[in-house]
Design a protein around this motif. Structure first.
Motif, PDB file in Angstrom:
ATOM      1  N   ASP A  76      -3.741  -7.413  34.715  1.00  0.00           N
ATOM      2  CA  ASP A  76      -4.690  -8.504  34.512  1.00  0.00           C
ATOM      3  C   ASP A  76      -4.984  -8.630  33.018  1.00  0.00           C
ATOM      4  N   THR A  77      -4.539  -9.721  32.420  1.00  0.00           N
ATOM      5  CA  THR A  77      -4.779  -9.981  31.000  1.00  0.00           C
ATOM      6  C   THR A  77      -5.155 -11.439  30.839  1.00  0.00           C
ATOM      7  N   ASP A  78      -5.207 -11.883  29.591  1.00  0.00           N
ATOM      8  CA  ASP A  78      -5.500 -13.292  29.331  1.00  0.00           C
ATOM      9  C   ASP A  78      -4.287 -14.180  29.563  1.00  0.00           C
ATOM     10  N   THR A  79      -3.117 -13.596  29.768  1.00  0.00           N
ATOM     11  CA  THR A  79      -1.923 -14.408  30.000  1.00  0.00           C
ATOM     12  C   THR A  79      -1.915 -14.921  31.439  1.00  0.00           C
ATOM     13  N   PRO A  80      -1.163 -15.977  31.717  1.00  0.00           N
ATOM     14  CA  PRO A  80      -1.130 -16.529  33.080  1.00  0.00           C
ATOM     15  C   PRO A  80      -0.523 -15.538  34.073  1.00  0.00           C
ATOM     16  N   HIS A  81      -0.858 -15.747  35.329  1.00  0.00           N
ATOM     17  CA  HIS A  81      -0.245 -15.018  36.434  1.00  0.00           C
ATOM     18  C   HIS A  81       0.545 -16.036  37.246  1.00  0.00           C
ATOM     19  N   VAL A  82       1.880 -15.874  37.290  1.00  0.00           N
ATOM     20  CA  VAL A  82       2.717 -16.809  38.031  1.00  0.00           C
ATOM     21  C   VAL A  82       3.318 -16.116  39.242  1.00  0.00           C
ATOM     22  N   PRO A 147       6.327 -11.183  29.507  1.00  0.00           N
ATOM     23  CA  PRO A 147       5.285 -11.861  28.730  1.00  0.00           C
ATOM     24  C   PRO A 147       4.026 -12.190  29.505  1.00  0.00           C
ATOM     25  N   CYS A 148       4.063 -12.048  30.824  1.00  0.00           N
ATOM     26  CA  CYS A 148       2.873 -12.367  31.618  1.00  0.00           C
ATOM     27  C   CYS A 148       2.950 -11.612  32.939  1.00  0.00           C
ATOM     28  N   ARG A 149       1.909 -11.729  33.708  1.00  0.00           N
ATOM     29  CA  ARG A 149       1.872 -11.108  35.032  1.00  0.00           C
ATOM     30  C   ARG A 149       2.677 -11.974  36.000  1.00  0.00           C
ATOM     31  N   ILE A 150       3.573 -11.340  36.768  1.00  0.00           N
ATOM     32  CA  ILE A 150       4.459 -12.084  37.669  1.00  0.00           C
ATOM     33  C   ILE A 150       4.440 -11.435  39.050  1.00  0.00           C
ATOM     34  N   THR A 151       4.302 -12.271  40.069  1.00  0.00           N
ATOM     35  CA  THR A 151       4.522 -11.853  41.447  1.00  0.00           C
ATOM     36  C   THR A 151       5.825 -12.488  41.921  1.00  0.00           C
ATOM     37  N   PHE A 152       6.738 -11.676  42.427  1.00  0.00           N
ATOM     38  CA  PHE A 152       8.011 -12.158  42.974  1.00  0.00           C
ATOM     39  C   PHE A 152       7.858 -12.245  44.489  1.00  0.00           C
ATOM     40  N   PHE A 153       8.254 -13.386  45.054  1.00  0.00           N
ATOM     41  CA  PHE A 153       8.107 -13.595  46.487  1.00  0.00           C
ATOM     42  C   PHE A 153       9.383 -14.242  47.009  1.00  0.00           C
ATOM     43  N   PHE A 154      10.186 -13.462  47.729  1.00  0.00           N
ATOM     44  CA  PHE A 154      11.477 -13.931  48.213  1.00  0.00           C
ATOM     45  C   PHE A 154      11.491 -13.922  49.742  1.00  0.00           C
ATOM     46  N   ALA A 453      13.669 -18.166  30.525  1.00  0.00           N
ATOM     47  CA  ALA A 453      13.154 -17.362  29.412  1.00  0.00           C
ATOM     48  C   ALA A 453      12.289 -18.217  28.493  1.00  0.00           C
ATOM     49  N   ARG A 454      12.748 -19.417  28.213  1.00  0.00           N
ATOM     50  CA  ARG A 454      11.970 -20.336  27.362  1.00  0.00           C
ATOM     51  C   ARG A 454      10.668 -20.761  28.050  1.00  0.00           C
ATOM     52  N   ILE A 455      10.738 -21.013  29.366  1.00  0.00           N
ATOM     53  CA  ILE A 455       9.533 -21.438  30.088  1.00  0.00           C
ATOM     54  C   ILE A 455       8.495 -20.320  30.078  1.00  0.00           C
ATOM     55  N   LEU A 456       8.912 -19.092  30.334  1.00  0.00           N
ATOM     56  CA  LEU A 456       7.975 -17.969  30.307  1.00  0.00           C
ATOM     57  C   LEU A 456       7.327 -17.852  28.925  1.00  0.00           C
ATOM     58  N   ASP A 457       8.119 -18.033  27.897  1.00  0.00           N
ATOM     59  CA  ASP A 457       7.578 -17.997  26.544  1.00  0.00           C
ATOM     60  C   ASP A 457       6.585 -19.124  26.331  1.00  0.00           C
TER      61      ASP A 457
END
Length: 461
Positions: A76-82, A147-154, A453-457
């Protein structure tokens, strides 16, 4: 964190990334056929192992059907969680004799349009799913973290109706909540034109049977005085449409339909879509929908009522002189804007019942199915950030597009998790998804990784 170094890593690792995708494609994860249950399970295990190899806390989660794969990375940071969504199951391969190679023995082939990865699932959706995973792999290798918090859901049931999806979302909603969902199961509007889908059509399915005499009748005895359900059905189907305008003639059908805003329509008009090629590739010479709308508008922004099946009477060899007791019809509607599938079903049924002749009856299927259209919130800043990132990668302005089809998970993300979705994919129209000889362009795979990679950035600046 260095984006340039990540892009360089993706370039240098392309062969290894392709080998990993080939290994994944060799698993025949056909979700709709019980004979492949173990293979679907094996594909989930493969994903868990691959995610763990790049430091993702991933695991296989059981459902009443095929398993889900869930992974988490970041704090949990100030970066987005996707939340990133894809599906690892694939369509059946029938008819097998039309394939030029074993569907689960993928290979790189040279074509007139460039190098392609040939195999079932290459485009839908394993290749698309892996563009994001490989982008994350490069980020982690270069920077030591993502670069941010990521949840992978497959998901493992997308190609078989997703029966376990909603129960799983509801049972795990707190764990799966994020700031934004990223969905990769989409395509580009034209080759080399990066696209973000801004709207998806909804779906309504229905089926009805027109009834007439108590039993099949001899057409010599009753031909003339007898009502023929097939003829009755043909008349009712014809009444669905205004032949002069191409519009659906069911009362209230267009309630909730909106015109496309001018600025978005201008993007569509200059997005590189070739209407003539699109139609001629399947044997059409012109669009046959509503007059006054282009083929692209008809596909993305206008509702339809399609007859998917008509049958009744005798269809075997030779002739059988009967007036059938019943005739059957399957229909589907593609919905746009704020159309309500339940109200629309009532309107269609009222229309059919109002058309019935004396001595004709109707019996409706009660296996109801319908979903609203999805309209993305492109006013969110993340959408413009992603559009800029895609434009930079493809050296061509990215466009907000529509989609003629439906992706139900987007609606479920909204209704169950309260999540807006961003849909970005790199498939091409000629990828032959769901068909023999499915392929995914090597350029789509390579530039898809670079694009994510560009979108995450861009999302974390």
């Amino acid at each position: 964190m260095s984006l340039d170094a990540v892009l360089s890593r993706i370039d240098s690792d392309l062969d290894a990334a392709t080998d990993r995708l080939m290994e994944f494609l060799r698993i025949p994860s056909i979700s709709t056929d019980p004979a492949y249950k173990a293979d679907v399970d094996r594909a989930a295990d493969w994903l868990v192992e691959d995610l763990r190899a790049i430091g993702i806390d991933a695991e296989k989660r059981p459902t009443s059907g095929h398993p889900m794969v869930v992974g988490h990375v970041g704090e949990d940071t100030d970066t987005p969680h996707v939340l990133f969504y894809g599906h690892y199951d694939v369509q059946p391969v029938d008819p097998l004799n039309l394939w030029t190679r074993d569907p689960f023995d993928p290979a790189i082939e040279n074509t007139e349009k460039g190098r392609v990865i040939r195999g079932r699932g290459a485009s839908d959706d394993k290749g698309q799913l892996m563009t994001f995973v490989e982008a994350c792999r490069a980020w982690k290798a270069v920077n030591g973290s993502l670069p941010c918090r990521i949840t992978f859901f497959f998901e493992g049931e997308e190609e078989s109706g997703s029966p376990s999806l909603v129960p799983f979302l509801e049972a795990n909603k707190d764990e799966l909540k994020a700031d934004l969902a990223l969905v990769c199961d989409t395509s580009m509007v034209a080759r080399g034109v990066p696209s973000i889908a801004s709207q998806l059509r909804g779906m309504l399915k229905d089926e009805f049977t027109i009834t007439g005499p108590r039993i099949d009748l001899h057409s010599g005895h009753y031909g003339g005085p007898g009502l023929n359900p097939l003829r009755e059905l043909a008349r009712i189907v014809t009444s669905f449409y205004d032949e002069e305008t191409g519009r659906v003639a069911v009362g209230g059908f267009y309630e909730g339909v909106h015109e496309v805003p001018e600025d978005q329509l201008r993007q569509w008009q200059t997005c590189g879509f070739d209407e003539k090629d699109y139609l001629s590739s399947v044997g059409y010479s012109k669009p046959h929908g509503e007059k006054g709308y282009s083929a692209l508008e008809q596909q993305w922004a206008r509702p339809t009522l399609e007859v998917n099946g008509l049958w009744g009477g005798y269809s075997g060899a030779g002739s059988k002189t009967v007036i059938p007791a019943e005739a059957h019809c399957k229909i589907t509607c593609r919905l746009v804007g704020d159309q309500d599938p339940d109200k629309l079903r009532d309107a269609i049924r009222a229309h059919v019942e109002a058309q019935l002749s004396p001595d004709a009856g109707v019996r409706w299927d009660n296996d109801l199915e319908g979903s609203r259209a999805s309209v993305m919130n492109i006013a969110r800043s993340e959408f413009e950030a992603a559009r800029g990132a895609l434009s930079d990668e493809w050296n061509r302005e990215a466009v907000f597009t529509g989609m003629g089809g439906s992706i139900p998970v987007v609606g479920f993300f909204r209704s169950v998790l309260g999540l807006d979705s961003m849909l970005v994919g790199f498939a091409n129209e000629d990828d032959a998804i769901h068909s023999p000889n499915e392929k995914y362009d090597v350029e789509s795979f390579h530039k898809g990784m670079r694009s994510w990679a560009r979108i995450l950035d861009a999302l974390t600046r």
